[in-house]
Design a protein around this motif. Structure first.
Motif, PDB file in Angstrom:
ATOM      1  N   SER A  61     -27.452  30.551   2.739  1.00 20.96           N
ATOM      2  CA  SER A  61     -26.550  29.134   2.975  1.00 20.96           C
ATOM      3  C   SER A  61     -25.266  29.562   2.233  1.00 20.96           C
ATOM      4  N   ILE A  62     -24.157  29.470   2.759  1.00 23.49           N
ATOM      5  CA  ILE A  62     -22.852  29.643   2.054  1.00 23.49           C
ATOM      6  C   ILE A  62     -22.626  28.427   1.155  1.00 23.49           C
ATOM      7  N   SER A  63     -23.213  27.206   1.601  1.00 18.88           N
ATOM      8  CA  SER A  63     -22.974  25.900   0.807  1.00 18.88           C
ATOM      9  C   SER A  63     -23.506  26.207  -0.559  1.00 18.88           C
ATOM     10  N   ILE A  64     -24.974  26.906  -0.363  1.00 20.58           N
ATOM     11  CA  ILE A  64     -25.466  27.164  -1.652  1.00 20.58           C
ATOM     12  C   ILE A  64     -24.762  28.004  -2.636  1.00 20.58           C
ATOM     13  N   GLN A  65     -24.515  29.070  -2.015  1.00 21.01           N
ATOM     14  CA  GLN A  65     -23.719  30.472  -2.629  1.00 21.01           C
ATOM     15  C   GLN A  65     -22.745  29.618  -3.312  1.00 21.01           C
ATOM     16  N   ARG A  66     -21.721  28.921  -2.839  1.00 19.32           N
ATOM     17  CA  ARG A  66     -20.533  28.441  -3.438  1.00 19.32           C
ATOM     18  C   ARG A  66     -21.134  27.292  -4.402  1.00 19.32           C
ATOM     19  N   ASP A  67     -22.104  26.721  -4.319  1.00 17.88           N
ATOM     20  CA  ASP A  67     -22.286  25.581  -5.508  1.00 17.88           C
ATOM     21  C   ASP A  67     -22.920  26.497  -6.485  1.00 17.88           C
ATOM     22  N   VAL A  68     -23.535  27.353  -6.345  1.00 17.42           N
ATOM     23  CA  VAL A  68     -24.266  28.057  -7.492  1.00 17.42           C
ATOM     24  C   VAL A  68     -23.267  29.035  -8.095  1.00 17.42           C
ATOM     25  N   ALA A  69     -22.221  29.515  -7.496  1.00 15.09           N
ATOM     26  CA  ALA A  69     -21.237  30.311  -8.099  1.00 15.09           C
ATOM     27  C   ALA A  69     -20.337  29.244  -8.866  1.00 15.09           C
ATOM     28  N   GLY A  70     -20.127  28.261  -8.625  1.00 12.05           N
ATOM     29  CA  GLY A  70     -19.559  27.321  -9.615  1.00 12.05           C
ATOM     30  C   GLY A  70     -20.280  27.087 -10.664  1.00 12.05           C
ATOM     31  N   LEU A  71     -21.599  26.818 -10.714  1.00  8.79           N
ATOM     32  CA  LEU A  71     -22.678  26.587 -11.774  1.00  8.79           C
ATOM     33  C   LEU A  71     -22.574  27.605 -12.599  1.00  8.79           C
ATOM     34  N   LEU A  72     -22.791  28.931 -11.915  1.00  9.98           N
ATOM     35  CA  LEU A  72     -22.955  30.021 -12.831  1.00  9.98           C
ATOM     36  C   LEU A  72     -21.846  30.782 -13.467  1.00  9.98           C
ATOM     37  N   PHE A  73     -20.337  30.102 -12.980  1.00  9.75           N
ATOM     38  CA  PHE A  73     -19.305  30.888 -13.314  1.00  9.75           C
ATOM     39  C   PHE A  73     -19.084  31.450 -14.657  1.00  9.75           C
ATOM     40  N   ASN A  74     -19.297  30.309 -15.635  1.00 13.20           N
ATOM     41  CA  ASN A  74     -18.846  30.688 -16.926  1.00 13.20           C
ATOM     42  C   ASN A  74     -19.956  31.697 -17.773  1.00 13.20           C
ATOM     43  N   SER A  75     -21.048  31.754 -16.896  1.00 14.32           N
ATOM     44  CA  SER A  75     -22.192  32.662 -17.588  1.00 14.32           C
ATOM     45  C   SER A  75     -22.007  34.199 -16.877  1.00 14.32           C
TER      46      SER A  75
END
Length: 120
Positions: A61-75
């Motif tokens: 899912s591209i939507s899930i990829q985008r959301d997780v990329a935002g959530l994990l960006f700082n890590s």
């Protein structure tokens, strides 16, 4: 893993957000699941469990990829930046489903504006 685990709740919120997009439901509902997603991701990060989300950067899912990329960006900034760049370059002409146009725009904006250091 117990059924009320934050990872399970987070994945459910991610799936609900995608379903809202697919069904063309309200922004209010989409944002409701955003708030839940952020809450559960924050809990995982506080517990130093953020690596459990890494496989979702490669979710179908591209939507899930985008959301997780935002959530994990700082890590994991490098991995997440790659995902955001890839999504931001997608278009309906290259196979992006029409209902995910805002997801592509969101990825582009995250790259341009940035993600707050204290997120989530």
């Amino acid at each position: 893993m117990k059924i009320n685990d934050d990872l399970v709740k987070l994945v459910n919120a991610l799936k609900q957000r995608e379903e809202v997009l697919i069904k063309g439901q309200s922004t209010r509902k989409y944002n409701k699941y955003f708030d839940l997603m952020v809450k559960y991701a924050h809990n995982l990060i506080v517990e130093n469990r953020q690596e459990e989300l890494l496989p979702y950067l490669e979710n179908e899912s591209i939507s899930i990829q985008r959301d997780v990329a935002g959530l994990l960006f700082n890590s994991y900034p490098d991995k997440c930046r790659e995902v955001l760049i890839r999504i931001s370059k997608m278009s309906v002409k290259t196979g992006l489903p029409k209902h995910l146009g805002n997801v592509r725009l969101s990825a582009a904006m995250a790259l341009e504006i940035g993600i707050p250091k204290d997120f989530p």
